[in-house]
Design an enzyme around this catalytic site. Structure first.
Site, PDB file in Angstrom:
ATOM      1  N   CYS A 102       0.834  -1.203   0.000  1.00 42.89           N
ATOM      2  CA  CYS A 102       0.000   0.000   0.000  1.00 42.89           C
ATOM      3  C   CYS A 102       0.869   1.253   0.000  1.00 42.89           C
ATOM      4  O   CYS A 102       1.391   1.644  -1.037  1.00 42.89           O
ATOM      5  CB  CYS A 102      -0.964  -0.052   1.185  1.00 42.89           C
ATOM      6  SG  CYS A 102      -2.300   1.167   1.121  1.00 42.89           S
ATOM      7  N   HIS A 196      -2.909  -5.500   1.200  1.00 45.49           N
ATOM      8  CA  HIS A 196      -2.178  -5.771   2.440  1.00 45.49           C
ATOM      9  C   HIS A 196      -2.133  -7.277   2.739  1.00 45.49           C
ATOM     10  O   HIS A 196      -2.953  -7.776   3.512  1.00 45.49           O
ATOM     11  CB  HIS A 196      -2.845  -5.061   3.612  1.00 45.49           C
ATOM     12  CG  HIS A 196      -2.609  -3.585   3.658  1.00 45.49           C
ATOM     13  ND1 HIS A 196      -1.451  -3.031   4.169  1.00 45.49           N
ATOM     14  CD2 HIS A 196      -3.385  -2.554   3.271  1.00 45.49           C
ATOM     15  CE1 HIS A 196      -1.527  -1.713   4.096  1.00 45.49           C
ATOM     16  NE2 HIS A 196      -2.684  -1.395   3.555  1.00 45.49           N
ATOM     17  N   GLU A 198      -0.297  -8.643   4.696  1.00 44.83           N
ATOM     18  CA  GLU A 198       0.038  -8.782   6.122  1.00 44.83           C
ATOM     19  C   GLU A 198      -1.167  -8.617   7.041  1.00 44.83           C
ATOM     20  O   GLU A 198      -1.107  -8.957   8.231  1.00 44.83           O
ATOM     21  CB  GLU A 198       1.124  -7.769   6.516  1.00 44.83           C
ATOM     22  CG  GLU A 198       0.668  -6.329   6.684  1.00 44.83           C
ATOM     23  CD  GLU A 198       0.583  -5.517   5.394  1.00 44.83           C
ATOM     24  OE1 GLU A 198       0.529  -4.280   5.483  1.00 44.83           O
ATOM     25  OE2 GLU A 198       0.564  -6.130   4.309  1.00 44.83           O
TER      26      GLU A 198
END
Length: 275
Positions: A102, A196, A198
């Site tokens: 991002c 994302h 993560e």
């Protein structure tokens, strides 16, 4: 053991706000996800927005450089932003492989001479839907093991409007033309995604709780009650089976629920460090 330098994208006020709310910072979320893929990693965090911040080691002593998300804007000419862009150029000149999510993708694009713009009409809140690899993306190791179309956790208003010269577009969807790309920087190559890998559902719920007032009354939620109901669904879905009603209601599947699938890009980048 690989030593990784991870740059926290958030400014000090944003980190203090997260602490006040009892929430994880973007770096803490990323560290947790990376260690889930390789518990033997040694990860140092650089607070790149802060004046005078320095990592414990010089950049040359790391195997790679990771950039977390942030609520900052890559097009703003302010120190919290420009310091991080300078760090990207510094580690790129040192030859470190780079991975950005991002904000990480966006500042890599700016560092390489590209552009980032705000586009509320094409914002993605919660999930990026039907991301499709390009022909180049299908053959690139960043997206190895990804399906021909997939969803991913995502939250952004800004997007890369122009990639730097020499970049390779790896994936797009109907709302965001640049969902994944390879960007040449200095002596390095940055692998970046707009989404994302993560994130997990509990962290998305935290983001909605922390920034919910900005999402009510606009294009996402008409009322606070609607937002609160969505937050509750996210928390329930985090522990639900793939065929649970709440999962259907959110319109998600294993590419969001299965942590191994969700973290595909992190695993692929770690696998290719040092090659």
């Amino acid at each position: 053991m690989k030593n990784i330098l991870l740059m926290e994208g958030s400014s000090q006020p944003a980190r203090e706000r997260a602490a006040h709310l009892g929430q994880e910072t973007t770096a803490e979320v990323y560290v947790r996800a990376l260690l889930a893929e390789d518990p033997n990693l040694q990860i140092d965090v650089l607070y790149g927005a802060d004046e005078g911040a320095q990592p414990p080691r010089s950049p040359e002593n790391y195997a790679g450089f990771v950039i977390s998300g942030s609520a900052l804007h890559a097009y703003d000419n302010e120190p919290d932003v420009t310091r991080q862009i300078d760090w990207v150029r510094r580690v790129a000149d040192a030859g470190l492989p780079i991975l950005g999510s991002c904000w990480g993708l966006q500042i890599c694009a700016v560092a390489g001479g590209g552009a980032v713009e705000r586009n509320d009409a094409h914002a993605e809140m919660g999930f990026a839907r039907k991301i499709v690899p390009t022909t180049d993306g299908l053959g690139h190791p960043l997206l190895a093991d990804r399906a021909s179309a997939f969803d991913a956790p995502c939250i952004h208003y800004d997007h890369v409007s122009r990639l730097p010269e020499g970049s390779v577009l790896l994936a797009s969807n109907s709302r965001c033309p640049v969902q994944a790309a390879v960007i040449p920087l200095g002596r390095s190559i940055a692998w970046g995604v707009q989404y994302h890998p993560e994130f997990d559902l509990p962290h998305l719920a935290e983001i909605y709780e922390g920034y919910g007032d900005d999402m009510v009354g606009g294009q996402f939620f008409d009322t606070r009650n609607m937002l609160d109901s969505h937050i509750a669904d996210l928390r329930i879905a985090a522990e639900a089976a793939v065929d649970a009603p709440v999962v259907w209601r959110l319109g998600i599947d294993t590419d969001i629920l299965d942590a191994s699938i969700r973290r595909t890009e992190l695993r692929n980048w770690l696998r290719h460090l040092g090659e």
